[in-house]
Design an enzyme around this catalytic site. Structure first.
Site, PDB file in Angstrom:
ATOM      1  CG  LEU A 125      30.670  98.056  92.545  1.00 50.09           C
ATOM      2  CD1 LEU A 125      32.153  98.264  92.838  1.00 50.09           C
ATOM      3  CD2 LEU A 125      30.386  98.329  91.077  1.00 50.09           C
ATOM      4  CG  ASP A 126      28.517  91.849  89.891  1.00 53.13           C
ATOM      5  OD1 ASP A 126      29.581  91.218  90.049  1.00 53.13           O
ATOM      6  OD2 ASP A 126      28.236  92.426  88.820  1.00 53.13           O
ATOM      7  CB  ILE A 127      29.773  88.707  94.606  1.00 49.93           C
ATOM      8  CG1 ILE A 127      30.800  88.139  95.597  1.00 49.93           C
ATOM      9  CG2 ILE A 127      29.413  87.718  93.506  1.00 49.93           C
ATOM     10  CD1 ILE A 127      30.260  86.985  96.419  1.00 49.93           C
ATOM     11  CG  ASP A 128      31.440  87.139  90.232  1.00 47.73           C
ATOM     12  OD1 ASP A 128      32.111  86.604  91.144  1.00 47.73           O
ATOM     13  OD2 ASP A 128      30.423  86.627  89.745  1.00 47.73           O
ATOM     14  CB  THR A 129      31.818  93.994  89.668  1.00 46.35           C
ATOM     15  OG1 THR A 129      31.133  93.309  88.619  1.00 46.35           O
ATOM     16  CG2 THR A 129      32.321  95.321  89.138  1.00 46.35           C
TER      17      THR A 129
END
Length: 301
Positions: A125-129
């Protein structure tokens, strides 16, 4: 008890007793896995409710190797290998989905340091998710869950800019070309407009694992994402698990995940195309007596 349970039927072959002096007695292995007491497990065996490597076993003298034999109770797979760990994490935003970040950003070691086993994340999961991330040391299971060819669906909830129209949702479902190829959602629906009517909540389901794919798809239809959370991964759901907390899989979750992985392995061996992993009904209440593993919950430090 079924009066015909002892009659070998197609797909219900009864296994001969194996003369194996090594391994572990089946009823002992089942009891150690938390299925039920040893005596109850013996009843399950004699009733023909236990399969070992796809074959019904009815003899109490049968032995298994917990680290290699595949065992199921009433069709639900059981993990006998105590060295395997399966953890569900609600990854917070601001954490990188890696075990060591070269840039020094917060990473998954914050959550895995307490484990004796070396676990790793399934996908990213990307850092903002935020949202559901699986941690495990079961390499075969990780491969099945992470590879898009096996069709494991993931569900995301996105808060996006603007009011999402039926036309935009239809375009998500029909698909379109991005710079890295064609993509479409398995399903997409509007959950709610925000009170100001300047934002919307959208649920999108897909099995692609491409980088930042949900954000890119929603931006393509004119609705940039302001917040994104993954709520489910195959049969696993976040439920009430709070951001930054984690827990071990429940018995039912592990059974469903193992069934999915074993089915995918059979498809790979037969050369058949993988099918989308639709949710399955769990075993009837009371059919198996395995207790839920002791769950570990941990908030973010």
């Amino acid at each position: 008890m079924d009066d015909f349970a002892d009659i070998p039927l197609p797909g219900r072959e009864v296994a001969p007793v194996e003369e194996r002096n090594d391994g572990v007695r089946l009823q002992k292995a089942l009891a150690a896995a938390g299925v039920a007491s040893r005596r109850v497990c013996e009843q399950y065996i004699t009733q023909g409710r236990i399969e070992v490597n796809g074959v019904v076993v009815t003899e109490l003298g049968s032995r298994v190797f917990p680290d290699r034999d595949e065992v199921a109770v009433d069709g639900t797979p059981i993990q006998l290998d105590p060295s395997k760990r399966y953890v569900l994490l609600n990854k917070p935003t601001g954490v990188v989905s890696t075990m060591r970040d070269e840039q020094g950003r917060p990473d998954l070691r914050e959550f895995t340091s307490e484990f004796e086993e070396r676990v790793y994340n399934v996908g990213r999961l990307d850092i903002d998710t935020s949202g559901l991330l699986i941690l495990t040391n079961d390499g075969e299971l990780a491969h099945v869950l992470a590879h898009p060819s096996f069709g494991v669906e993931k569900t995301y909830i996105a808060r996006v800019e603007g009011r999402v129209s039926a036309k935009a949702l239809q375009r998500l479902r029909q698909g379109f070309e991005l710079e890295d190829g064609f993509i479409k959602a398995d399903s997409a629906r509007l959950l709610a407009d925000q009170p100001s009517h300047t934002a919307s909540l959208v649920e999108i389901v897909l099995h692609s694992g491409r980088n930042r794919i949900v954000r890119r798809m929603l931006e393509e239809v004119g609705h940039p994402v302001s917040a994104l959370v993954r709520r489910s991964f195959g049969p696993l759901n976040l439920g009430t698990l709070r951001e930054g907390e984690m827990r071990e899989f429940t018995t039912l979750e592990l059974g469903r995940i193992l069934k999915l992985a074993r089915r995918a392995g059979e498809q790979r061996e037969s050369g058949a195309p993988a099918q989308s992993a639709a949710p399955e009904r769990g075993p009837k209440q009371g059919r198996t007596a395995r207790q839920t593993p002791s769950a570990k919950s941990k908030g973010r430090r």
